[in-house]
Design an enzyme around this catalytic site. Structure first.
Site, mmCIF file in Angstrom:
data_model
loop_
_atom_site.group_PDB
_atom_site.id
_atom_site.type_symbol
_atom_site.label_atom_id
_atom_site.label_comp_id
_atom_site.label_asym_id
_atom_site.label_seq_id
_atom_site.Cartn_x
_atom_site.Cartn_y
_atom_site.Cartn_z
ATOM 1 N N GLU A 106 0.852 -1.193 0.000
ATOM 2 C CA GLU A 106 0.000 0.000 0.000
ATOM 3 C C GLU A 106 0.885 1.239 0.000
ATOM 4 O OE1 GLU A 106 -3.560 1.873 2.843
ATOM 5 O OE2 GLU A 106 -2.997 -0.238 3.013
ATOM 6 N N ASP A 108 0.215 5.392 0.568
ATOM 7 C CA ASP A 108 -0.866 6.263 1.025
ATOM 8 C C ASP A 108 -0.551 7.743 0.993
ATOM 9 O OD1 ASP A 108 -2.397 4.025 1.801
ATOM 10 O OD2 ASP A 108 -1.455 3.973 3.775
ATOM 11 N N GLU A 110 -2.674 10.402 2.953
ATOM 12 C CA GLU A 110 -3.777 10.543 3.904
ATOM 13 C C GLU A 110 -3.744 11.965 4.455
ATOM 14 O OE1 GLU A 110 -4.336 6.191 5.908
ATOM 15 O OE2 GLU A 110 -2.521 7.280 6.480
ATOM 16 N N GLN A 123 -0.196 12.934 5.798
ATOM 17 C CA GLN A 123 0.554 11.757 6.237
ATOM 18 C C GLN A 123 0.754 10.832 5.042
ATOM 19 O OE1 GLN A 123 0.058 9.470 10.074
ATOM 20 N NE2 GLN A 123 -0.947 8.005 8.724
ATOM 21 N N ASP A 201 -10.717 8.066 15.934
ATOM 22 C CA ASP A 201 -9.974 7.313 16.943
ATOM 23 C C ASP A 201 -8.463 7.507 16.856
ATOM 24 O OD1 ASP A 201 -9.908 5.972 14.532
ATOM 25 O OD2 ASP A 201 -9.978 3.973 15.434
#
Length: 293
Positions: A106, A108, A110, A123, A201
């Site tokens: 992966e 990313d 983000e 990120q 979270d």
């Protein structure tokens, strides 16, 4: 170069009009290369030809994915992020192998929202064979909610480079052939995905600041649905390593001196977390790839 047929004034107008139409046709519509993955209700994901909007409220976010899997390429997406109070909101553009299990690769982008007036955090992360823990975070030198910007992933047999517009913000060379244990997403094909979801979270202040639904709904814009990549129906990247593919050519096998200088400037002035500098996290050492950055 303009055609000689456009030399006459009467024809010039027709030629210019044709050029405009041709230029517009060059921009890919969403459904040429992408499909809705979730949130297909006419509200959470709205597609208008060459632009798509993802909206998240308390009932749902949304996401889309490429129709094909790819074994190499120079992928991009133009994005405009939600503005204002966006704490807990995660907006993404990334590559991911299938199945999405503990052995996945992966790459990313983000975007982590925050309280009003606090910059959005970008990120980046790279997973290889299911292992991530390679977060790098920075505050951009512009407001990514004010306008569309290009976010790009160059992924070929030689390197992985992530760009914001034309500035490298992450570089990982492929040294798997010379450095034992060196991690690089070299063998699994990946699809392109994009989404917006509730990361209350963890995304803001380590999860202490949650999504405030009264500040929503939150909407991001996406453009740029053409794909420069090697579509591959097999599970491995081998058919996509040809040097005849332009993104595998010599000028894409290393970043230039100018790109290296820009990348070092980003790390020096805009990074606020780099796993390669977090020795306490890795028992007073760093992962092997950090020694070759």
């Amino acid at each position: 170069m303009a055609s000689k047929a456009c030399a006459w004034d009467a024809v010039l107008v027709i030629c210019l009009a044709a050029a405009v139409v041709a230029g517009s046709a060059a921009e890919a519509a969403f459904d040429e290369n992408y499909v809705v993955q979730w949130g297909e209700d006419g509200y959470h994901l709205v597609i208008r030809g060459t632009e798509a909007n993802i909206t998240m409220d308390q009932s749902s976010g949304a996401g889309f994915r490429s129709k094909s899997m790819y074994g190499s390429g120079f992928f991009h997406m133009r994005m405009k992020l939600p503005s204002g109070y966006t704490a807990g909101v995660v907006t993404t553009f990334y590559l991911i192998s299938q199945p999405e299990d503990g052995s996945r690769d992966e790459v990313d982008f983000e975007f982590l929202g925050d309280k009003a007036g606090v910059p959005i955090t970008l990120q980046t992360n790279v997973f290889v064979n299911g292992r991530g823990d390679r977060e790098q975070r920075l505050h951009l030198w512009f407001d990514p909610a004010a306008d569309f910007h290009d976010y790009k992933i160059l992924w070929n047999p030689y390197q992985l480079v992530m760009f914001v517009d034309d500035t490298p913000v992450r570089v990982l060379r492929n040294l798997t052939g010379t450095v034992p244990g060196y991690p690089f997403p070299a063998k699994k094909t990946m699809m392109i995905r994009a989404s917006m979801w509730d990361g209350s979270d963890w995304a803001t202040d380590g999860g202490r600041t949650k999504v405030d639904w009264s500040q929503g709904p939150f909407t991001a814009g996406y453009q740029g649905f053409d794909v420069s990549g090697c579509a591959n129906g097999s599970a491995t990247t081998a058919p996509c390593q040809s040097p005849d593919l332009w993104w595998n050519g010599g000028e894409y096998r290393n970043i230039t001196a100018e790109q290296r200088a820009a990348y070092e400037d980003v790390k020096r002035n805009y990074f606020n977390y780099d796993y390669c500098a977090d020795k306490a996290r890795f028992n007073n050492t760093v992962p092997i790839e950090c020694n070759y950055a």
